[in-house]
Motif scaffolding. Structure first.
Motif, mmCIF file in Angstrom:
data_model
loop_
_atom_site.group_PDB
_atom_site.id
_atom_site.type_symbol
_atom_site.label_atom_id
_atom_site.label_comp_id
_atom_site.label_asym_id
_atom_site.label_seq_id
_atom_site.Cartn_x
_atom_site.Cartn_y
_atom_site.Cartn_z
ATOM 1 N N GLY A 198 35.086 46.242 32.331
ATOM 2 C CA GLY A 198 35.794 45.140 32.959
ATOM 3 C C GLY A 198 35.161 44.751 34.289
ATOM 4 O O GLY A 198 35.430 43.674 34.811
ATOM 5 N N GLY A 242 37.017 36.436 34.178
ATOM 6 C CA GLY A 242 36.778 37.820 33.789
ATOM 7 C C GLY A 242 37.773 38.776 34.423
ATOM 8 O O GLY A 242 38.157 39.778 33.821
ATOM 9 N N VAL A 243 38.201 38.472 35.649
ATOM 10 C CA VAL A 243 39.216 39.317 36.298
ATOM 11 C C VAL A 243 40.513 39.268 35.506
ATOM 12 O O VAL A 243 41.130 40.301 35.204
ATOM 13 C CB VAL A 243 39.444 38.863 37.754
ATOM 14 N N GLN A 255 34.906 40.512 27.757
ATOM 15 C CA GLN A 255 35.715 41.721 27.637
ATOM 16 C C GLN A 255 35.383 42.504 26.371
ATOM 17 O O GLN A 255 35.869 43.616 26.174
ATOM 18 C CB GLN A 255 37.209 41.391 27.659
ATOM 19 N N SER A 289 40.053 41.086 32.070
ATOM 20 C CA SER A 289 40.106 42.551 32.022
ATOM 21 C C SER A 289 41.490 43.068 32.392
ATOM 22 O O SER A 289 41.894 44.131 31.929
ATOM 23 C CB SER A 289 38.991 43.197 32.852
ATOM 24 N N GLY A 309 31.066 36.283 33.203
ATOM 25 C CA GLY A 309 32.382 36.592 32.654
ATOM 26 C C GLY A 309 32.769 38.060 32.739
ATOM 27 O O GLY A 309 33.936 38.408 32.577
ATOM 28 N N VAL A 310 31.820 38.933 33.024
ATOM 29 C CA VAL A 310 32.193 40.349 33.157
ATOM 30 C C VAL A 310 33.003 40.608 34.429
ATOM 31 O O VAL A 310 33.498 41.707 34.633
ATOM 32 C CB VAL A 310 30.959 41.281 33.199
ATOM 33 N N SER A 311 33.133 39.620 35.277
ATOM 34 C CA SER A 311 33.671 39.647 36.646
ATOM 35 C C SER A 311 32.664 40.266 37.599
ATOM 36 O O SER A 311 31.597 39.682 37.763
ATOM 37 C CB SER A 311 35.082 40.221 36.824
HETATM 38 NA NA NA Z 1 36.367 41.695 34.076
#
Ligand code: NA
Ligand code: NA
Ligand code: NA
Lengths: 90, 434, 434, 434, 90, 90
Positions: free
Chosen positions: B203, B417-418, B169, B421, B382-384
């Motif tokens: 995100g 990640g979800v 994030q 963010s 991890g960024v989703s």
């Molecule tokens: Na994310």
């Protein structure tokens, strides 16, 4: 004024990233605690609900199926396919 | 003859301006990318089509009744509208539009009454936008459906991967900094709320980005949503170079320990634990994470399969159609064809890149500090961008070591990640939105 | 004892008037036709049932809060309502109702506030109508679903059949002429907007007819929708005599050339081509044809099957339920039991007949002028009434020549008729509605 | 530092009060009962989750924009709100809240405009509640779905069982008496409308209870819905002791005559007969029973399976999700944690018990008076709680006589109970609501 | 005042319970009349729509099934199960 | 006044029917052009997407089915029917 919006941005980054880190750290602790409590204090119950979820083992009849009947299996699955292709027109 | 003139004046060709033509081409481009190149088609097909509809000259599908009245009304009506909106006589429609945009609730209501009485009504896409996005409902319902499709098993098996979801994030907040910097040097003109909404592109989560923009920067929503979904589709191109740059061959070959099986009860209790933490620590994230946890509970509790199926089936599909068209309604030329859009597109890809890099670097750190081996490639997930980023981790991992299946390991940071963010969204709404 | 009286006064028998009794019988008749005779049951079952509900004496299900207040309010309330609606003291509820119908947005809002404060609320069917039809959403969503169910293959294989779809729209405009003629000689009392809405019955397309009536003639919507769906169901009875009258045995025996296969890409690009033409030439048809093209693109593009399934499945089914009940809400005695309704029913069947004849005659002309043989029987399918009219062409063709399969050839003009009447709808909204 | 303070002040822990903590625990308890004990999970999972969301401190998800403004606005805004709501300067937020609750439509609109201009908006759950319950739509749509799932065959085969469905409604009215008695002796503080809404718990029918409460006693809706669904889940525990107490072993062994087969046409005509009786005798029950009959007609007529499937599938599932969350929004501490809630819970179980007893006693009477044997155990099914109560009758019957299958016989009174309580609801709305 | 609300409650009970009884009694009469009219005046039509609804009698083929082929049935149903368990993973 | 509404009707007919004809004529041209351009400039691509859409040919297994096994087909389809009629009660 120009400095001001950059300051706001820096603050937002510090507090935002800080909150994300703190929140997810607490979540790691909470998950670990939850798993530990469940494993430690309610160990037996775990399997039961799992079984409830598996919804009738379809494997059993299949294993009674004699090996070597490969031809019959082929014939039957062909029949199934034929049957389906006929009825899928509807 | 009058009729012929009226038909011609009503036709698109007579009313078309260059901007609308460009936007229609952009809409067609989005459709091409979605259909031919497979760019997140579930969203980009409706968004692209909505973008074309919004720019049909003379149809006013994306405008409110008042905006349509300002564009098409006679001078007498404009005079009356000017009165209720507090604009001096003789000024142009642009002043009216801006006064309407800034007006209070009472002025808006009076202006709407005037427009309705004169026979003007809300455009179709404007109605869709009001009901689905301005109300906040559509992104929340989609988030519920995403919750009902998410399996938290890998995360529960290895909770430490949450740190990777947190690290990624950083892309969000670095981008906020970038946006305010561009503003401070006079290249762009973003408020702090705009900057926060732009950051959330990092995100890599569509509904979160739309939800935050609809609150903090509705004018930028079109560009932000298009950037978010486009870059999510481009994850297989954006991430691998960064991943290869920041890891050594040896690191990419690391095989991870098989994940432990996770019980049903853990999966049922997890959304409630998450909900309670949100309730206690960050109420401003409650709508987003609350609906997400609700969807996940519906799925995991095993006794309401009807509702779970609806949440991840008919309901999410229906809402996606209207959400997409509504986002498209924000692709009107007047708002999209702006230097700021270029800034958003540029900052968005930087956000993805920084998020990817942060995730990998923290994963490397965890590998150094901890005892169990962590393959740094799962950090980028991890960024989703679920599940694309996890698949990318798996693919790059397989290239280095054909026996190295990272998919399940990457699903942990991916769903983390979800959550990460959504937490970031809550912080920004709390600090900037109030 | 007071309660007993109150219950009796609230009961239907005490409040029933003759008109309501007749309308309930008409509702039952529609249900009989739909269930027993198979008259377009998907629409006529909800419409018939809604018609019965709308005429339940004393329930006020089809009325707004203000109308319910006018029917049931005490004199003090009526006095206050009179004040905000600008009706002199002492006048009757009829004057209040008409003043409310004609009132501006502000007067309506004030009257609604008074009614709400006095405990009156919108009837159930009135709410359904406001949300689904008055907003324009339901017919558009159904049109999207129809688009997602339509195969343009036969049309693309033989684009000339579009002329048949154009020709059959003559039924629409001939009917407009008929309606204004009846008005000019004093038999009926239709405005030009009413006449246009009545003409659209000849388009043989339910959602288009409902959409146009909701804009041009909301009061006639009930009769127009009932006529449109009833005559669509009667197509197998209305068309064959006209087809036999206007064609020779030899013409009916004409076998047509096998259609060429149409590629996926043509099918994907077609809705976009149609959309762009609408955008450039006739923006007032953009809501209808835009949603139609959108549905078709969802189906054909092959990458958003979830959305396509929703559009032609759960979404269209749900919307159909509420659309049908809402149309039924317009079958209140006060508005339906009127000489104009007879005019609408009579003009509607004339519209179908003229449309059928025009399609056939133009098909005969094309057969004379062109080199490839055209069986004139496919011309009647140009009225739309998809897919019933195409089946009728096929059946009459088979009677003349048992080897003559016209179904696929008739699907071309059939779907062309949908486009044709949507274009006609756009013209009429543009010329009459503004 | 300001931001840190702002985040902390926004956090749940800083704003939490005891009531909210208790309500969150009650929400968790409802989820436990629903998931672990199988208490009507389709409703109690969303209700319990909604209850937790509604009590997240500081999030204001269950409040309107004005309520959120009163809780979070600055003194200047409160002063302005006080002006439009007619509250003297210097008074507390409690006075403002109560003035807003009692205010007329105009005052509410002005206050909402002020709140919106100050940046406050409706909470998510408040929006869900307005759209789904305050409008009356959600319970009606669910009742339509229930109609589409109900088979009236057993009732049509043995219409006399309707008397059992009537008898069991005595539980409703006895409870009304109990509630007014408790008020008259000063233990509780219920209005007659409150008493009627509480009584309807005895109808053992969720959507009816929610519909009636939303009209007669919105403040009690949360407690009433929770009581209704909880006791419906507890039917297998509440009813058997009463059944055994009031019947002899010989009575429980009575075998009933096989039911005659019922034709399709009878099943199609029945919902229309019921609708006409409602129209003529009790229009105030028209929304509930009208939608119920409509759903049943969709199912039985056999020509609109698409609509029937939607009514009992995707539509009812989607609406159930929002209905449940909306009911949960009424579980805010300020309204639920009240002595009246205890009264509602106590009266509710008495209503179930009296309804059960009445049904059995009338069944015994019918057995005495008539010639065909009636097993009194089917009388208890008259409370509805479909199909749980019918299964309980069957189970207790099987205990006494292993060859005695009462299930189909009990389905008659079971669905009669649904009609009976909808009629009771109509009477109460007619007498008390106007 | 206290008496008043009790009176209202009693009245509500009397009128409410009365209406429920009257309404359901009329409904019993109406149902009985409907069934009688259908049986008396439209007796032949009844079977036709019933048949329409039964949608192709699945019983016929089953009854042509020779008894004693229990083994074959077992084999086939095992094949079916196997087939399904394979395809249900999707 | 009476003439006026008839005039309006005539005008509406002329302009309406004219627009319908012009619009659909342009559409015919546009479709023809589109098909020609696709055929002329993008001919090879066409078959590929078609194949993508045909979704697994169900015919193949059916054709491997030996002719003359009519009895077996009957037995199997009876089994299928029986199986379905049993399970359709759910
Ligand atoms: Na994310
Ligand atoms: Na047509
Ligand atoms: Na009941």
């Amino acid at each position: 004024m120009q400095g001001s919006i950059v300051n706001q941005g820096v603050e937002l980054m510090l507090f935002g990233m800080g909150t994300v880190l703190v929140f997810l750290t607490v979540l790691v602790l909470a998950i670990t605690l939850m798993s530990w409590v469940l494993k430690r204090y309610f160990p037996v119950l775990e399997t039961a609900p799992e079984a409830n979820h598996s919804k009738g083992a379809a494997a059993a009849p299949a294993t009674t199926f004699a090996a070597g009947d490969a031809t019959l299996v082929a014939v039957i699955s062909a029949a199934l396919h034929q049957h389906r292709s006929k009825h899928s027109d509807r | 003859m009058d009729n012929l003139l009226s038909l011609w004046n009503d036709s698109g060709l007579a009313q078309m301006d260059v901007g609308q033509g460009i936007m229609i081409c952009i809409g067609l481009l989005l459709l091409f990318l979605a259909i031919r190149k497979g760019f997140e088609p579930l969203l980009l097909v409706p968004i692209g089509f909505g973008g074309i509809l919004a720019n049909i000259p003379g149809a006013g599908l994306a405008y409110s009744a008042v905006e349509n009245a300002i564009h098409g009304g006679d001078p007498a009506l404009l005079l009356e509208l000017g009165k209720v909106l507090g604009v001096a006589v003789g000024e142009q429609s642009k002043a009216l539009l801006s006064a309407y945009g800034l007006g209070g609730a009472e002025a808006k209501m009076l202006a709407t009454q005037l427009a309705n009485d004169a026979g003007f009504s809300n455009g179709m896409l404007y109605s869709f936008y009001s009901v689905s996005i301005a109300s906040g409902v559509a992104p929340l319902v989609i988030f519920m459906g995403v919750g009902a499709m998410t399996d938290f098993g890998p995360l529960l098996a290895n909770p430490k991967t949450l740190f990777l979801g947190a690290a990624a994030q950083f892309g969000i907040f670095a981008t906020v900094l970038g946006a305010v910097y561009l503003t401070s040097i006079g290249v762009m003109d973003f408020s702090i709320a705009d900057a926060a909404a732009i950051g959330i592109i990092g995100g890599a989560d569509g509904p979160t980005a739309i939800y935050v923009s609809s609150i903090l920067a509705p004018d930028l929503l079109g560009a932000i949503a298009v950037a978010a979904y486009s870059y999510m589709a481009l994850v297989p191109m954006i991430q691998p170079p960064i991943m290869r740059l920041l890891t050594t061959e040896a690191e990419r070959k690391i095989e991870m320990v098989q994940l432990r099986p996770v019980g049903t009860r853990e999966k049922i209790i997890f959304p409630l634990v998450l909900l309670l933490l949100v309730a206690f620590l960050l109420p401003s994230a409650a709508p987003l994470l609350g609906m997400f946890c609700f969807g996940n509970l519906l799925k995991e509790c095993g006794v309401v399969d009807r509702l779970s199926d609806a949440a991840q089936g008919s309901l999410i599909n229906i809402v996606t159609i209207f959400l997409g068209l509504s986002v498209g309604s924000k692709l009107v030329a007047a708002k999209f064809l702006d230097i700021n859009t270029l800034g958003i597109l540029g900052l968005g890809i930087i956000a993805f890149a920084i998020g990817t890099a942060s995730g990998i670097l923290i994963a490397k750190l965890m590998n150094k500090l901890g005892t169990t081996p962590v393959n740094p490639l799962i950090g980028s997930a991890g960024v989703s961008a679920v599940p694309m980023a996890a698949r990318v981790s798996n693919k790059v991992g397989l290239e280095a070591n054909p026996h190295n299946f990272l998919l399940m390991h990457a699903m942990g940071p991916n769903v983390a990640g979800v959550i990460g963010s959504a937490v970031a969204a809550g912080v920004m709404i709390s600090l900037v939105g109030g």
